[in-house]
Design an enzyme around this catalytic site. Sequence first.
Site, mmCIF file in Angstrom:
data_model
loop_
_atom_site.group_PDB
_atom_site.id
_atom_site.type_symbol
_atom_site.label_atom_id
_atom_site.label_comp_id
_atom_site.label_asym_id
_atom_site.label_seq_id
_atom_site.Cartn_x
_atom_site.Cartn_y
_atom_site.Cartn_z
ATOM 1 N N TYR A 48 0.863 -1.137 0.036
ATOM 2 C CA TYR A 48 -0.040 0.099 -0.088
ATOM 3 C C TYR A 48 0.845 1.091 0.083
ATOM 4 O O TYR A 48 1.857 1.184 0.815
ATOM 5 C CB TYR A 48 -0.959 0.018 1.115
ATOM 6 C CG TYR A 48 -2.033 -0.919 1.182
ATOM 7 C CD1 TYR A 48 -2.393 -1.728 0.108
ATOM 8 C CD2 TYR A 48 -3.033 -1.251 2.338
ATOM 9 C CE1 TYR A 48 -3.439 -2.722 0.012
ATOM 10 C CE2 TYR A 48 -3.774 -2.131 2.366
ATOM 11 C CZ TYR A 48 -4.263 -3.083 1.231
ATOM 12 O OH TYR A 48 -5.003 -3.852 1.024
ATOM 13 N N PRO A 187 -15.988 -2.775 1.021
ATOM 14 C CA PRO A 187 -17.045 -3.041 1.424
ATOM 15 C C PRO A 187 -18.523 -2.042 1.174
ATOM 16 O O PRO A 187 -19.539 -2.208 1.163
ATOM 17 C CB PRO A 187 -17.045 -3.039 3.018
ATOM 18 C CG PRO A 187 -15.902 -2.058 3.265
ATOM 19 C CD PRO A 187 -15.007 -2.323 2.152
ATOM 20 N N LEU A 188 -18.001 -1.016 0.613
ATOM 21 C CA LEU A 188 -18.680 0.246 0.289
ATOM 22 C C LEU A 188 -19.034 0.645 -0.998
ATOM 23 O O LEU A 188 -19.619 1.237 -1.499
ATOM 24 C CB LEU A 188 -18.322 1.454 1.055
ATOM 25 C CG LEU A 188 -18.392 1.512 2.610
ATOM 26 C CD1 LEU A 188 -17.795 2.667 3.077
ATOM 27 C CD2 LEU A 188 -19.791 1.327 3.043
ATOM 28 N N GLY A 190 -20.591 0.246 -4.794
ATOM 29 C CA GLY A 190 -21.654 0.052 -5.444
ATOM 30 C C GLY A 190 -22.940 0.166 -4.243
ATOM 31 O O GLY A 190 -22.659 0.549 -3.133
ATOM 32 N N GLY A 191 -23.991 -0.113 -4.653
ATOM 33 C CA GLY A 191 -25.266 -0.257 -3.869
ATOM 34 C C GLY A 191 -25.937 1.136 -3.751
ATOM 35 O O GLY A 191 -26.780 1.197 -2.714
ATOM 36 N N PRO A 194 -31.781 4.140 -4.636
ATOM 37 C CA PRO A 194 -32.651 4.892 -3.904
ATOM 38 C C PRO A 194 -33.223 4.163 -2.630
ATOM 39 O O PRO A 194 -33.657 4.771 -1.509
ATOM 40 C CB PRO A 194 -33.888 5.263 -4.838
ATOM 41 C CG PRO A 194 -33.022 4.967 -6.201
ATOM 42 C CD PRO A 194 -32.104 4.092 -5.940
#
Length: 258
Positions: A48, A187-188, A190-191, A194
Amino acid sequence: MPTSTTTLAGVEIPRIGLGTNRLTPDDVGFVREAVDAGVRHIDTAHLYTGGDSERTIGAALGGGSAELLVATKGGYAGGEGRPEALRRQIEQSLKALQTDVIGLYYLHRVDPDTPLEDSLGVIKEYVDRGAIRAVGLSEVTVEQLERGRRVVEIAAVQNHYNLVERKHEQVVDHCEREGLAFVPFYPLRGGDDPAVAEIADRHGATPNTVKLAWLLHRSPAMAPIPGTRSVAHLRENLAALRLELSDEEIAAVGAVRS
């Protein structure tokens, strides 16, 4: 409501941790603020930001403490799972993190050029000498996980998983049955739907908080590590530990697939 803590590598941690794939030396203060805010699980890797992530964590925490779990990874690219390459990376990680013991060390990827057993054999050497406390695998199948467990005890699996990326459902369920942690990265992603936004508004929360709360409901094995360099975003993430969703809301969020 899911439990808010779990025990990983001998440390009781909140089930929301901190991913650090973008840390730079300017973030020493942020890492300390994150710990002050309640983070007890910090995830990094040898590669990283060219090693700056590990060095920043080392500078901020000076080796950490018994109440804090710092996890790192090595052996990402092809050929880096070879014993001599992995030994070099483990030694570099120990130095960068300013510690004698890495709390949790993952084989970052199964090397296509090196038997999994050979890579894990090197990591086990460090476990046996007390320089690594617990071992994990990243981006593995159930079959690879079980192969690994025949070499060394495995505490955690870190795979890509979120609302819209669910190819590792079997691995999640297997980890739950076997009492292993499942640490979803990204983990965040997409999605952004509404339905998620509406549920967030209903609770006075953010969509990201709702997504993380859904993950915590998905399985008690879950211990997400959302990445951020913002204390405000970090607090939004940690708020998922206190967000109680109804069964209907969990189903509505779970129905989001894009």
